[in-house]
Design a protein around this motif. Structure first.
Motif, PDB file in Angstrom:
ATOM      1  N   THR A 368      -2.087   4.945  -9.941  1.00 18.02           N
ATOM      2  CA  THR A 368      -0.805   4.252  -9.733  1.00 18.02           C
ATOM      3  C   THR A 368      -0.330   5.462  -8.571  1.00 18.02           C
ATOM      4  O   THR A 368       0.527   4.939  -7.801  1.00 18.02           O
ATOM      5  N   MET A 369      -0.768   6.612  -8.866  1.00 14.30           N
ATOM      6  CA  MET A 369       0.044   7.751  -7.952  1.00 14.30           C
ATOM      7  C   MET A 369      -1.007   7.639  -6.488  1.00 14.30           C
ATOM      8  O   MET A 369      -0.178   7.735  -5.542  1.00 14.30           O
ATOM      9  N   LEU A 370      -1.878   7.572  -6.520  1.00 18.23           N
ATOM     10  CA  LEU A 370      -3.071   7.671  -5.201  1.00 18.23           C
ATOM     11  C   LEU A 370      -3.000   6.264  -4.685  1.00 18.23           C
ATOM     12  O   LEU A 370      -3.144   6.453  -3.428  1.00 18.23           O
ATOM     13  N   VAL A 371      -2.446   5.271  -5.087  1.00 20.31           N
ATOM     14  CA  VAL A 371      -2.249   4.119  -4.257  1.00 20.31           C
ATOM     15  C   VAL A 371      -1.231   4.391  -3.091  1.00 20.31           C
ATOM     16  O   VAL A 371      -1.320   3.930  -1.973  1.00 20.31           O
ATOM     17  N   ALA A 372      -0.358   5.294  -3.328  1.00 16.59           N
ATOM     18  CA  ALA A 372       0.753   5.617  -2.461  1.00 16.59           C
ATOM     19  C   ALA A 372       0.080   6.480  -1.227  1.00 16.59           C
ATOM     20  O   ALA A 372       0.716   6.306  -0.021  1.00 16.59           O
ATOM     21  N   VAL A 373      -0.943   7.166  -1.574  1.00 12.03           N
ATOM     22  CA  VAL A 373      -1.546   7.713  -0.455  1.00 12.03           C
ATOM     23  C   VAL A 373      -2.711   6.975   0.384  1.00 12.03           C
ATOM     24  O   VAL A 373      -2.912   6.654   1.624  1.00 12.03           O
ATOM     25  N   PHE A 374      -3.824   6.592  -0.575  1.00 12.32           N
ATOM     26  CA  PHE A 374      -4.729   5.836  -0.020  1.00 12.32           C
ATOM     27  C   PHE A 374      -4.682   4.320   0.345  1.00 12.32           C
ATOM     28  O   PHE A 374      -5.252   3.669   1.111  1.00 12.32           O
ATOM     29  N   GLY A 375      -3.537   3.636  -0.257  1.00  8.90           N
ATOM     30  CA  GLY A 375      -2.970   2.482   0.246  1.00  8.90           C
ATOM     31  C   GLY A 375      -2.152   2.565   1.284  1.00  8.90           C
ATOM     32  O   GLY A 375      -2.061   1.188   1.844  1.00  8.90           O
ATOM     33  N   SER A 376      -1.854   3.396   1.821  1.00 10.47           N
ATOM     34  CA  SER A 376      -0.902   3.183   3.199  1.00 10.47           C
ATOM     35  C   SER A 376      -1.771   3.066   4.306  1.00 10.47           C
ATOM     36  O   SER A 376      -2.813   3.538   4.463  1.00 10.47           O
ATOM     37  N   THR A 377      -1.139   2.211   5.425  1.00  4.26           N
ATOM     38  CA  THR A 377      -1.812   2.217   6.778  1.00  4.26           C
ATOM     39  C   THR A 377      -2.088   3.630   7.388  1.00  4.26           C
ATOM     40  O   THR A 377      -2.805   3.623   8.403  1.00  4.26           O
ATOM     41  N   SER A 378      -1.272   4.610   6.945  1.00  2.00           N
ATOM     42  CA  SER A 378      -1.491   6.099   7.350  1.00  2.00           C
ATOM     43  C   SER A 378      -2.987   6.439   7.213  1.00  2.00           C
ATOM     44  O   SER A 378      -3.427   7.342   7.919  1.00  2.00           O
ATOM     45  N   PHE A 379      -3.716   6.016   6.114  1.00  2.00           N
ATOM     46  CA  PHE A 379      -4.964   6.331   5.741  1.00  2.00           C
ATOM     47  C   PHE A 379      -5.752   5.173   6.013  1.00  2.00           C
ATOM     48  O   PHE A 379      -5.550   4.188   6.162  1.00  2.00           O
ATOM     49  N   ALA A 380      -7.072   5.686   6.635  1.00  2.00           N
ATOM     50  CA  ALA A 380      -7.847   4.795   7.127  1.00  2.00           C
ATOM     51  C   ALA A 380      -8.452   3.588   6.056  1.00  2.00           C
ATOM     52  O   ALA A 380      -8.655   3.847   4.761  1.00  2.00           O
ATOM     53  N   GLY A 381      -8.242   2.314   6.470  1.00  2.00           N
ATOM     54  CA  GLY A 381      -8.446   1.183   5.644  1.00  2.00           C
ATOM     55  C   GLY A 381      -7.309   0.860   4.655  1.00  2.00           C
ATOM     56  O   GLY A 381      -7.603  -0.248   3.953  1.00  2.00           O
ATOM     57  N   ILE A 388       4.096   7.107   2.811  1.00  2.00           N
ATOM     58  CA  ILE A 388       3.498   7.921   1.641  1.00  2.00           C
ATOM     59  C   ILE A 388       4.410   8.550   0.966  1.00  2.00           C
ATOM     60  O   ILE A 388       4.650   8.509  -0.492  1.00  2.00           O
ATOM     61  N   GLY A 389       5.407   9.402   1.216  1.00  2.00           N
ATOM     62  CA  GLY A 389       6.361  10.144   0.720  1.00  2.00           C
ATOM     63  C   GLY A 389       7.244   9.183  -0.231  1.00  2.00           C
ATOM     64  O   GLY A 389       7.456   9.449  -1.362  1.00  2.00           O
ATOM     65  N   SER A 390       8.061   8.373   0.401  1.00  4.66           N
ATOM     66  CA  SER A 390       8.903   7.587  -0.446  1.00  4.66           C
ATOM     67  C   SER A 390       8.248   6.571  -1.628  1.00  4.66           C
ATOM     68  O   SER A 390       8.664   6.295  -2.573  1.00  4.66           O
ATOM     69  N   THR A 394       8.359   6.202  -5.965  1.00  4.66           N
ATOM     70  CA  THR A 394       8.511   5.044  -6.511  1.00  4.66           C
ATOM     71  C   THR A 394       7.672   5.143  -7.643  1.00  4.66           C
ATOM     72  O   THR A 394       7.663   4.742  -8.615  1.00  4.66           O
ATOM     73  N   GLN A 395       6.525   5.366  -7.203  1.00  2.28           N
ATOM     74  CA  GLN A 395       5.166   5.394  -8.095  1.00  2.28           C
ATOM     75  C   GLN A 395       5.516   6.224  -9.277  1.00  2.28           C
ATOM     76  O   GLN A 395       5.250   5.986 -10.338  1.00  2.28           O
ATOM     77  N   GLY A 396       5.867   7.642  -9.124  1.00  2.52           N
ATOM     78  CA  GLY A 396       5.978   8.507  -9.954  1.00  2.52           C
ATOM     79  C   GLY A 396       7.194   8.085 -10.955  1.00  2.52           C
ATOM     80  O   GLY A 396       7.055   8.323 -12.180  1.00  2.52           O
ATOM     81  N   LEU A 397       8.381   7.288 -10.532  1.00  4.46           N
ATOM     82  CA  LEU A 397       9.428   7.178 -11.200  1.00  4.46           C
ATOM     83  C   LEU A 397       8.766   6.153 -11.986  1.00  4.46           C
ATOM     84  O   LEU A 397       9.403   5.986 -13.274  1.00  4.46           O
TER      85      LEU A 397
END
Length: 446
Positions: A368-381, A388-390, A394-397
């Motif tokens: 749930t938390m890592l989707v904010a990192v690896f799911g962003s277009t900022s990350f390859a794929g 990522i930050g915002s 949201t995911q944390g709350l």
């Protein structure tokens, strides 16, 4: 099974079946346009895929989860686990029909929907939903029902071998209505209804299924208390081949769990299937290597547990990450879940019998938390167009609200049950085994 905000139905709409053009025989040549049947939006390909996915998710519960857990308990308790899985499947399906679906997937208040669709009132064979117009609503009802029944199925492993059967049934029913339904309603049905949060990413249940069940598992195993002899006694799995078989069934069924949640047979479903598999592979290999390096040998139980951790972690993220992100999530979740099972449980001495919290709760939170990192277009794929930050906020709350909701209601329900019918079997019944004590049967004859 995503909410409209998160699910793309465009590809399904692009493949809408053309309707029969007009009435076969018009009574006059001046028939009005109103006499022409409206175009059907139901797509046979999407419908076929969701029919298969529904069967796959049921396959995860019976026999998949049932066998996975049954092999992990002692021989005198195997039938109790199988019985619990089968009973929950039947009972919760009826609860879903009576009110669960309507409260989860019809418009209503802040935390619950209304009762307009209780007992499938107003739902016909041609009814569809606006958020998934290419499949019949009856199929949506059936598919979502499988998630409703498998979620309590997960937490029975935490208090295996010692909790009363009737207490399990009552707890599962009440918990499902007070915890699962609000999460389902707020995350998947009504955008922004989950305690005011909008934009929560949870394709197939990292929040709705795994965190809710994982927290309930932790609360329940503490309130029911540890098994006799814990932590000094050895509680060895009585039949690892059953567990490995069940794990394999869960892995296969998870394709319906995640890829089916796209609610269409399209490229998004294909990508979801691919990343689901890759996360499970990465987690299985990571857990195997951890054991190999620390213990000198890889274990069958370890690799099976690892794959389940990877599957739980990719569940919320599988609609947003690419292959590389999936491998990263799988590897990270295996390491974190291993720490939870091997270190955290020993440190705090709670008897989570089959590591439900350590695998599903922790794994679901990690994904749930890592989707904010690896799911962003900022990350390859990454496929998600978000910061990522915002998104991490949201995911944390969302995770925090879910933990509090499940934790508070789990404690309250169990406390009432403990004061009324009691939670735990007697010491004599526990020693005898729940197969005989609760069900009057034995799995193995001498």
């Amino acid at each position: 099974m995503t909410q409209p905000l998160l699910k793309s139905t465009g590809s399904g709409a692009a493949r809408i079946l053309s309707a029969p053009a007009v009435l076969a025989f018009a009574t006059t040549t001046t028939a009005s346009a109103a006499d022409t049947p409206a175009a059907s939006t139901i797509n046979s390909g999407d419908t076929a895929w969701l029919l298969v996915s529904t069967a796959l998710v049921l396959f995860m519960m019976i026999p998949g989860l049932a066998l996975f857990y049954a092999g992990l308990v002692r021989a005198k308790n195997i039938l109790s686990i199988l019985m619990q899985c089968f009973a929950l499947t039947a009972v919760l399906s009826l609860v879903w029909l009576a009110c669960g679906y309507s409260l989860s997937f019809s418009d209503g208040g802040a935390l619950f929907g209304g009762l307009g669709k209780a007992f499938l009132s107003g739902v016909s064979t041609t009814s569809t939903r606006s958020d998934c117009p290419t499949i019949p609503e009856l199929l949506h009802f059936a598919y979502q029902m499988m998630f409703f029944l498998i979620t309590p199925g997960l937490f029975i492993g935490a208090f295996a071998e010692r909790m009363k059967f009737k207490a399990i049934l009552i707890f599962s029913i009440v918990w499902s209505l007070l915890v699962y339904v609000p999460c389902c309603y707020g995350v998947w049905h009504k955008a922004g209804a989950f305690f005011g949060l909008s934009g929560v990413i949870d394709l197939a249940g990292g929040i709705v299924v795994h965190i809710t069940a994982g927290v309930a598992a932790l609360v329940a195993c503490i309130m029911v208390g540890p098994r006799k002899g814990f932590p000094s006694a050895q509680f060895m799995p009585h039949n690892l081949p059953l567990t490995i078989t069940g794990a394999g069934m869960l892995w296969v069924g998870w394709f319906g769990f995640n890829a089916g949640s796209q609610l269409a047979a399209n490229g998004a479903a294909a990508m979801t299937l691919v990343v689901t598999h890759l996360s499970a592979c990465a987690a299985a290999v990571t857990w195997m290597l951890i054991e190999w390096l620390r213990n000198g040998h890889p274990s069958a139980l370890g690799i099976a547990t690892g794959c389940i951790a990877g599957l739980a972690a990719i569940t919320p993220a599988s609609g947003k990450v690419g292959p590389i992100g999936a491998v990263c999530i799988g590897a990270i979740s295996a390491w974190v879940c291993w720490l939870a099972c091997a270190k955290l449980k020993n440190k705090f001495r709670y008897d989570d019998s089959l590591d439900v919290f350590g695998v599903h709760g922790v794994g679901g939170f990690v994904g749930t938390m890592l989707v904010a990192v690896f799911g962003s277009t900022s990350f390859a794929g990454g496929l998600g167009d978000f910061s990522i930050g915002s998104q991490l906020v949201t995911q944390g709350l969302a995770s925090l609200y879910t933990i509090l909701l499940s934790g508070v209601f789990s404690y309250a329900i169990l406390k009432v049950l403990d004061l009324t019918i009691g939670l735990r079997v007697s010491p004599e019944e526990e020693s005898q085994g729940l197969d005989l004590a609760e069900h009057g049967e034995t799995a193995y004859n001498d």
